[in-house]
Design a protein around this motif. Structure first.
Motif, PDB file in Angstrom:
ATOM      1  N   GLU A   1       0.833  -1.202   0.000  1.00 20.81           N
ATOM      2  CA  GLU A   1       0.000   0.000   0.000  1.00 20.81           C
ATOM      3  C   GLU A   1       0.869   1.254   0.000  1.00 20.81           C
ATOM      4  OE1 GLU A   1      -3.708   1.998   2.512  1.00 20.81           O
ATOM      5  OE2 GLU A   1      -2.604   0.321   3.377  1.00 20.81           O
ATOM      6  N   GLY A   2       1.928   1.237   0.815  1.00 15.20           N
ATOM      7  CA  GLY A   2       2.837   2.380   0.849  1.00 15.20           C
ATOM      8  C   GLY A   2       3.511   2.607  -0.485  1.00 15.20           C
ATOM      9  N   GLN A   3       3.891   1.524  -1.155  1.00 13.79           N
ATOM     10  CA  GLN A   3       4.515   1.628  -2.477  1.00 13.79           C
ATOM     11  C   GLN A   3       3.547   2.212  -3.492  1.00 13.79           C
ATOM     12  OE1 GLN A   3       5.610  -2.512  -2.835  1.00 13.79           O
ATOM     13  NE2 GLN A   3       7.743  -2.130  -2.281  1.00 13.79           N
ATOM     14  N   SER A   4       2.295   1.797  -3.404  1.00 15.55           N
ATOM     15  CA  SER A   4       1.276   2.291  -4.334  1.00 15.55           C
ATOM     16  C   SER A   4       1.037   3.790  -4.141  1.00 15.55           C
ATOM     17  CB  SER A   4      -0.032   1.519  -4.123  1.00 15.55           C
ATOM     18  OG  SER A   4      -1.046   2.009  -4.969  1.00 15.55           O
ATOM     19  N   ILE A   5       0.954   4.224  -2.890  1.00 12.65           N
ATOM     20  CA  ILE A   5       0.741   5.650  -2.597  1.00 12.65           C
ATOM     21  C   ILE A   5       1.925   6.467  -3.102  1.00 12.65           C
ATOM     22  CG2 ILE A   5       0.549   7.348  -0.742  1.00 12.65           C
ATOM     23  CD1 ILE A   5      -0.922   5.189   0.905  1.00 12.65           C
ATOM     24  N   SER A   6       3.131   5.944  -2.872  1.00 12.46           N
ATOM     25  CA  SER A   6       4.343   6.639  -3.308  1.00 12.46           C
ATOM     26  C   SER A   6       4.392   6.748  -4.830  1.00 12.46           C
ATOM     27  CB  SER A   6       5.576   5.890  -2.799  1.00 12.46           C
ATOM     28  OG  SER A   6       6.758   6.510  -3.222  1.00 12.46           O
ATOM     29  N   LYS A   7       4.015   5.673  -5.511  1.00 15.01           N
ATOM     30  CA  LYS A   7       4.025   5.670  -6.979  1.00 15.01           C
ATOM     31  C   LYS A   7       3.015   6.674  -7.525  1.00 15.01           C
ATOM     32  CE  LYS A   7       3.604   2.605 -10.994  1.00 15.01           C
ATOM     33  NZ  LYS A   7       2.669   3.501 -11.701  1.00 15.01           N
ATOM     34  N   ASP A   8       1.810   6.673  -6.932  1.00 16.48           N
ATOM     35  CA  ASP A   8       0.778   7.603  -7.386  1.00 16.48           C
ATOM     36  C   ASP A   8       1.236   9.049  -7.210  1.00 16.48           C
ATOM     37  OD1 ASP A   8      -0.857   5.519  -8.049  1.00 16.48           O
ATOM     38  OD2 ASP A   8      -2.093   5.632  -6.242  1.00 16.48           O
ATOM     39  N   LYS A   9       1.897   9.309  -6.095  1.00 12.96           N
ATOM     40  CA  LYS A   9       2.382  10.664  -5.820  1.00 12.96           C
ATOM     41  C   LYS A   9       3.440  11.064  -6.839  1.00 12.96           C
ATOM     42  CE  LYS A   9       4.656  13.446  -2.263  1.00 12.96           C
ATOM     43  NZ  LYS A   9       5.278  13.444  -0.896  1.00 12.96           N
ATOM     44  N   ASN A  10       4.356  10.152  -7.136  1.00 14.73           N
ATOM     45  CA  ASN A  10       5.418  10.442  -8.103  1.00 14.73           C
ATOM     46  C   ASN A  10       4.853  10.649  -9.507  1.00 14.73           C
ATOM     47  OD1 ASN A  10       7.426  10.245  -6.154  1.00 14.73           O
ATOM     48  ND2 ASN A  10       7.808   8.073  -6.550  1.00 14.73           N
ATOM     49  N   ASP A  11       3.856   9.842  -9.844  1.00 16.59           N
ATOM     50  CA  ASP A  11       3.228   9.967 -11.162  1.00 16.59           C
ATOM     51  C   ASP A  11       2.555  11.327 -11.324  1.00 16.59           C
ATOM     52  OD1 ASP A  11       4.090   7.451 -11.825  1.00 16.59           O
ATOM     53  OD2 ASP A  11       2.161   6.466 -11.469  1.00 16.59           O
ATOM     54  N   LYS A  12       1.875  11.774 -10.264  1.00 15.06           N
ATOM     55  CA  LYS A  12       1.186  13.074 -10.310  1.00 15.06           C
ATOM     56  C   LYS A  12       2.182  14.222 -10.415  1.00 15.06           C
ATOM     57  CE  LYS A  12      -2.975  11.609  -7.826  1.00 15.06           C
ATOM     58  NZ  LYS A  12      -3.759  11.714  -6.567  1.00 15.06           N
ATOM     59  N   GLU A  13       3.323  14.064  -9.720  1.00 17.47           N
ATOM     60  CA  GLU A  13       4.350  15.096  -9.773  1.00 17.47           C
ATOM     61  C   GLU A  13       4.945  15.197 -11.165  1.00 17.47           C
ATOM     62  OE1 GLU A  13       7.081  14.062  -6.683  1.00 17.47           O
ATOM     63  OE2 GLU A  13       5.855  14.957  -5.088  1.00 17.47           O
ATOM     64  N   LYS A  14       5.128  14.034 -11.831  1.00 12.66           N
ATOM     65  CA  LYS A  14       5.660  14.024 -13.185  1.00 12.66           C
ATOM     66  C   LYS A  14       4.688  14.673 -14.164  1.00 12.66           C
ATOM     67  CE  LYS A  14       8.555   9.912 -12.686  1.00 12.66           C
ATOM     68  NZ  LYS A  14       8.758   8.482 -13.108  1.00 12.66           N
ATOM     69  N   GLU A  15       3.383  14.396 -13.961  1.00 11.13           N
ATOM     70  CA  GLU A  15       2.358  14.963 -14.834  1.00 11.13           C
ATOM     71  C   GLU A  15       2.281  16.479 -14.683  1.00 11.13           C
ATOM     72  OE1 GLU A  15      -1.254  13.019 -13.888  1.00 11.13           O
ATOM     73  OE2 GLU A  15      -0.659  11.072 -14.748  1.00 11.13           O
ATOM     74  N   ALA A  16       2.537  16.955 -13.465  1.00 10.37           N
ATOM     75  CA  ALA A  16       2.431  18.383 -13.178  1.00 10.37           C
ATOM     76  C   ALA A  16       3.585  19.174 -13.777  1.00 10.37           C
ATOM     77  CB  ALA A  16       2.390  18.614 -11.669  1.00 10.37           C
ATOM     78  N   LYS A  17       4.698  18.493 -14.103  1.00 10.17           N
ATOM     79  CA  LYS A  17       5.864  19.204 -14.654  1.00 10.17           C
ATOM     80  C   LYS A  17       5.683  19.532 -16.140  1.00 10.17           C
ATOM     81  CE  LYS A  17       9.217  17.326 -11.392  1.00 10.17           C
ATOM     82  NZ  LYS A  17      10.453  16.503 -11.218  1.00 10.17           N
TER      83      LYS A  17
END
Length: 241
Positions: free
Chosen positions: A225-241
């Protein structure tokens, strides 16, 4: 927390069976439900409560980019620990806890560095090209011995964020070293063990394979679950750039 702890599943796994009353540790009194014949029965309500407290900590630790070190060197459960850790790409110790594994990190890291270098030279064919068969065999034996000692922690990045211990008596040295370094400990603690020094006590049967397996599965799910949350956060940060 999306990891749901099932008290019925814990019961069916025999997590409630403690040791004989003559072998109990008085500090485990708050976790004892009753006595049956000559043995203590662990209060599974307390087990559920403990897991519901500890599992979000596991998730948050992984979410923050830190690793969970799985520890379980007792023969009958070491495969459970190894497979659980490998399934979520976390470090583990399943054969033997080496003194100073955490507190003498420089020496351990040096040994791991040498092991990785030897593996690289073997895989590239360098050793096979430079040495005869007997010498190559000896190098392979060195690699095998190194992996038996350090294989599970080759990818450990410095100090782990948390340690999960499946038997607080057998692997007490791991708990002691974690305490010296201020690393939080989640541990399965049976009725005969001293819970002192353990940050998150999971009262449960640490001898029954199914009991250890189900609790390890809960920890693995919390890591995932922690890995999934971390991945989602990183994906959103990449999309925002």
């Amino acid at each position: 927390m999306s990891v749901n702890v099932d008290i019925k599943a814990l019961f069916e796994a025999g997590a409630h069976f403690g040791h004989k009353t003559s072998r109990w540790h008085p500090k485990m009194a708050p976790y004892i439900h009753s006595k049956r014949q000559d043995s203590h029965i662990i209060n599974l309500d307390k087990t559920v409560e403990a897991l519901e407290t500890a599992l979000p900590v596991v998730t948050k630790t992984v979410q923050d980019g830190k690793q969970i070190l799985f520890v379980g060197t007792k023969k009958q459960i070491r495969d459970i620990v190894r497979l659980g850790a490998e399934s979520v790409e976390q470090p583990y110790v399943s054969n033997r806890w080496l003194g100073g594994m955490l507190t003498n990190a420089n020496t351990i890291n040096s040994q791991i560095k040498n092991l990785k270098l030897l593996e690289k030279r073997m895989a590239s064919g360098e050793l096979g090209n430079r040495y005869n068969k007997l010498e190559v065999q000896r190098f392979q034996e060195q690699i095998d011995a190194g992996n038996e000692k350090y294989g599970g922690i080759k990818e450990l990045r410095g100090k782990p964020g948390l340690i999960f211990v499946t038997d607080s008596i057998v692997d007490h040295n791991a708990i002691l070293e974690a305490g010296k370094l201020g690393i939080p400990v989640v541990a399965i603690v049976d009725s005969n063990a001293d819970p002192a020094g353990i940050d998150y006590v999971i009262p449960a049967n640490d001898d029954a394979i199914k009991s250890v397996e189900i609790i390890t599965d809960y920890v693995v799910a919390a890591v995932r679950e922690g890995q999934s949350i971390s991945k989602d956060k990183n994906d959103k940060e990449k999309e925002a750039k």
